[in-house]
Design a protein around this motif. Structure first.
Motif, mmCIF file in Angstrom:
data_model
loop_
_atom_site.group_PDB
_atom_site.id
_atom_site.type_symbol
_atom_site.label_atom_id
_atom_site.label_comp_id
_atom_site.label_asym_id
_atom_site.label_seq_id
_atom_site.Cartn_x
_atom_site.Cartn_y
_atom_site.Cartn_z
ATOM 1 N N UNK A 48 0.666 -0.904 0.151
ATOM 2 C CA UNK A 48 0.272 -0.049 0.122
ATOM 3 C C UNK A 48 0.788 1.164 -0.612
ATOM 4 N N UNK A 49 1.727 1.197 0.187
ATOM 5 C CA UNK A 49 3.058 2.300 0.349
ATOM 6 C C UNK A 49 3.676 2.218 -1.460
ATOM 7 N N UNK A 50 3.104 1.528 -1.342
ATOM 8 C CA UNK A 50 3.665 1.309 -3.754
ATOM 9 C C UNK A 50 2.045 1.915 -4.390
ATOM 10 N N UNK A 51 1.059 2.012 -3.515
ATOM 11 C CA UNK A 51 -0.360 2.029 -4.631
ATOM 12 C C UNK A 51 -0.467 3.641 -5.967
ATOM 13 N N UNK A 52 -0.754 2.749 -7.351
ATOM 14 C CA UNK A 52 -0.250 3.262 -8.214
ATOM 15 C C UNK A 52 -1.629 4.200 -8.506
ATOM 16 N N UNK A 53 -2.754 4.410 -7.472
ATOM 17 C CA UNK A 53 -3.308 5.766 -8.123
ATOM 18 C C UNK A 53 -3.926 5.776 -6.807
ATOM 19 N N UNK A 54 -2.679 6.346 -5.673
ATOM 20 C CA UNK A 54 -2.814 7.427 -4.377
ATOM 21 C C UNK A 54 -3.372 8.329 -4.569
ATOM 22 N N UNK A 55 -4.406 8.553 -3.249
ATOM 23 C CA UNK A 55 -5.085 9.142 -3.643
ATOM 24 C C UNK A 55 -4.519 10.476 -2.790
ATOM 25 N N UNK A 56 -3.640 10.966 -2.051
ATOM 26 C CA UNK A 56 -3.554 11.715 -1.267
ATOM 27 C C UNK A 56 -2.648 10.976 -0.239
ATOM 28 N N UNK A 57 -1.965 12.640 0.549
ATOM 29 C CA UNK A 57 -0.787 12.139 1.335
ATOM 30 C C UNK A 57 -0.695 13.375 2.230
ATOM 31 N N UNK A 58 -1.776 12.737 3.698
ATOM 32 C CA UNK A 58 -2.192 13.230 4.582
ATOM 33 C C UNK A 58 -1.302 14.062 5.306
ATOM 34 N N UNK A 59 -1.579 15.827 5.543
ATOM 35 C CA UNK A 59 -0.377 16.755 5.707
ATOM 36 C C UNK A 59 0.644 17.000 4.930
ATOM 37 N N UNK A 60 0.705 16.424 3.626
ATOM 38 C CA UNK A 60 1.703 17.480 2.816
ATOM 39 C C UNK A 60 0.296 17.650 1.426
ATOM 40 N N UNK A 61 -0.436 17.016 0.849
ATOM 41 C CA UNK A 61 -1.932 17.632 -0.001
ATOM 42 C C UNK A 61 -3.004 18.019 0.410
ATOM 43 N N UNK A 62 -3.887 17.147 1.168
ATOM 44 C CA UNK A 62 -4.521 17.585 2.333
ATOM 45 C C UNK A 62 -4.758 17.676 3.717
ATOM 46 N N UNK A 63 -5.177 18.107 4.311
ATOM 47 C CA UNK A 63 -4.917 18.781 5.861
ATOM 48 C C UNK A 63 -4.507 17.571 7.432
ATOM 49 N N UNK A 64 -3.718 17.899 7.277
ATOM 50 C CA UNK A 64 -3.505 16.612 8.583
ATOM 51 C C UNK A 64 -3.491 16.983 9.804
ATOM 52 N N UNK A 65 -2.566 16.225 10.388
ATOM 53 C CA UNK A 65 -2.926 16.597 12.037
ATOM 54 C C UNK A 65 -2.543 17.690 13.113
ATOM 55 N N UNK A 66 -1.714 18.562 12.790
ATOM 56 C CA UNK A 66 -1.573 19.657 13.789
ATOM 57 C C UNK A 66 -3.082 20.138 14.230
ATOM 58 N N UNK A 67 -4.208 20.317 13.028
ATOM 59 C CA UNK A 67 -4.995 20.695 13.160
ATOM 60 C C UNK A 67 -5.978 19.992 14.542
ATOM 61 N N UNK A 68 -6.696 20.304 15.393
ATOM 62 C CA UNK A 68 -7.733 19.835 16.710
ATOM 63 C C UNK A 68 -8.379 18.398 15.804
ATOM 64 N N UNK A 69 -9.109 18.576 14.668
ATOM 65 C CA UNK A 69 -10.200 17.456 14.005
ATOM 66 C C UNK A 69 -9.268 17.479 12.576
ATOM 67 N N UNK A 70 -9.614 15.801 11.764
ATOM 68 C CA UNK A 70 -9.086 15.749 11.204
ATOM 69 C C UNK A 70 -9.596 14.877 9.755
ATOM 70 N N UNK A 71 -10.042 15.138 8.973
ATOM 71 C CA UNK A 71 -11.049 13.945 8.006
ATOM 72 C C UNK A 71 -10.261 12.616 7.481
ATOM 73 N N UNK A 72 -10.535 12.379 7.738
ATOM 74 C CA UNK A 72 -9.772 11.114 7.180
ATOM 75 C C UNK A 72 -10.488 10.215 6.436
ATOM 76 N N UNK A 73 -9.967 8.736 5.037
ATOM 77 C CA UNK A 73 -11.352 7.996 4.720
ATOM 78 C C UNK A 73 -10.571 6.662 5.660
ATOM 79 N N UNK A 74 -11.604 6.182 5.586
ATOM 80 C CA UNK A 74 -11.682 4.433 7.222
ATOM 81 C C UNK A 74 -10.175 4.364 6.272
ATOM 82 N N UNK A 75 -10.102 3.741 5.248
ATOM 83 C CA UNK A 75 -9.077 2.786 4.928
ATOM 84 C C UNK A 75 -7.423 2.815 5.412
#
Ligand SMILES: [Zn+2]
Ligand SMILES: [Zn+2]
Length: 343
Positions: free
Chosen positions: A102-129
């Motif tokens: 899964x670290x070599x996914x060919x269709x990676x949708x996002x990197x949390x904290x780099x191109x979608x909001x990550x974990x330094x906020x109070x809340x974070x929205x993530x896909x369940x997977x």
């Protein structure tokens, strides 16, 4: 502790130039297949240097852990579940994902904290997977250890074992947080008797490494080869470069035994190879290792359960989010282990 979910939150904003301010953002509402986490902790990472100095469009933070406070339609995780967030939003269906890479996914949708909001906020929205549940009695700070510290380093060791099943000695180049994590995971996975020589130029880090069972070598004062000799070693079976420095990689490669393996984990400079004497004759291997596979988390969680206090020694500083500016300055100052922001 579950709080009522507010509509807006104050989150750190990485302005660039080493300045972090705060601004207001809406608290997201989870859609289909999504979870909303209330963050409890998020660790700082050397890979955030770019965001700290160049700024970031999104809220950084990719070593977060918290508790599920809202779950969207089609999810099966209960509200109240504590867990950690895997960096990469993998597709789950491509050839890599189908085999567990899964670290070599060919269709990676996002990197949390780099191109979608990550974990330094109070809340974070993530896909369940990407959500990995942990034990109820595990603190969010402890859960962050499962990510870059245990995950990335455990993966590096498993990569080494692909070609070298009988690792009886090791070198770790760099005693920053990843190097300390590598030292710890080598001890946890391969046994506390394994001699692990660890190099750096920062005395604080080398002292911490020594307290964690490593054999420190200050490469500002002498060579790795001299350091090995001091510990009665002439060569090692595996070397793990977390420094990203060409000279450190070269020294590590030169320290390898026949059938030895060099794992490159730290991004950075290159490595000059002379193929016949370096690789063909002694059948050595040089292997890259990037983050880790989601399916390594259950085994690592078991290691965390068994060695919580030992692994927690890697975390030397815990600061509230209001002090995130100071946290980054401390961290990039070099005289820390892992630094964690707690909410
Ligand atoms: Zn990281
Ligand atoms: Zn995939």
């Amino acid at each position: 502790m579950l709080k009522p979910i507010p509509e807006v939150m104050i989150v750190p904003k990485f302005e660039g130039g080493g300045i972090i301010s705060f601004h207001e953002k809406d608290v997201p509402v989870p859609g289909v297949g999504q979870l909303l986490l209330q963050l409890g902790a998020n660790a700082l990472c050397g890979s955030e240097r770019g965001q700290f100095y160049q700024g970031s469009e999104v809220t950084p933070g990719h070593e977060g852990a918290g508790i599920v406070v809202a779950a969207g339609p089609g999810t099966s995780t209960s509200v109240g579940t504590p867990g950690a967030v895997f960096l990469m939003d993998f597709c789950g269906e491509c050839r890599s994902c189908a085999l567990g890479f899964t670290n070599q996914c060919l269709h990676k949708r996002a990197d949390y904290g780099f191109n979608v909001d990550g974990g330094f906020g109070a809340y974070e929205l993530v896909n369940e997977n990407v959500f990995f549940a942990v034990d109820d009695d595990m603190s969010p700070t402890e859960a962050t250890l499962l990510l870059d510290i245990m995950g990335t380093n455990g993966h590096g060791i498993r990569r080494a074992q692909l070609v070298r099943g009988d690792i009886e000695s090791a070198v770790v180049s760099g005693a920053g947080p990843i190097g300390l994590g590598m030292l710890a995971m080598l001890k946890v996975m391969l046994g506390f008797d394994l001699p692990v020589v660890i190099t750096d130029v920062v005395p604080y880090r080398l002292k911490l490494a020594e307290r964690m069972g490593g054999l420190p070598v200050n490469v500002a004062e002498g060579t790795l080869a001299e350091g090995l000799k001091r510990y009665g070693l002439t060569e090692v079976d595996a070397a793990f470069d977390t420094s990203g420095r060409a000279v450190a990689r070269r020294a590590a490669l030169d320290a390898l035994s026949k059938r030895g393996v060099l794992i490159c984990i730290g991004h950075g400079q290159g490595l000059d190879l002379t193929i016949s004497p370096d690789l063909i004759g002694p059948e050595r291997a040089v292997i890259g290792s990037e983050y880790f596979c989601f399916n390594e988390l259950p085994e690592n969680l078991e290691y965390l359960r068994q060695h919580r206090d030992y692994l927690m020694r890697i975390i030397t500083h815990r600061l509230p989010v209001s002090e995130i500016q100071r946290a980054f300055e401390l961290f990039f100052g070099g005289a820390t282990g892992k630094v964690v922001i707690e909410q």
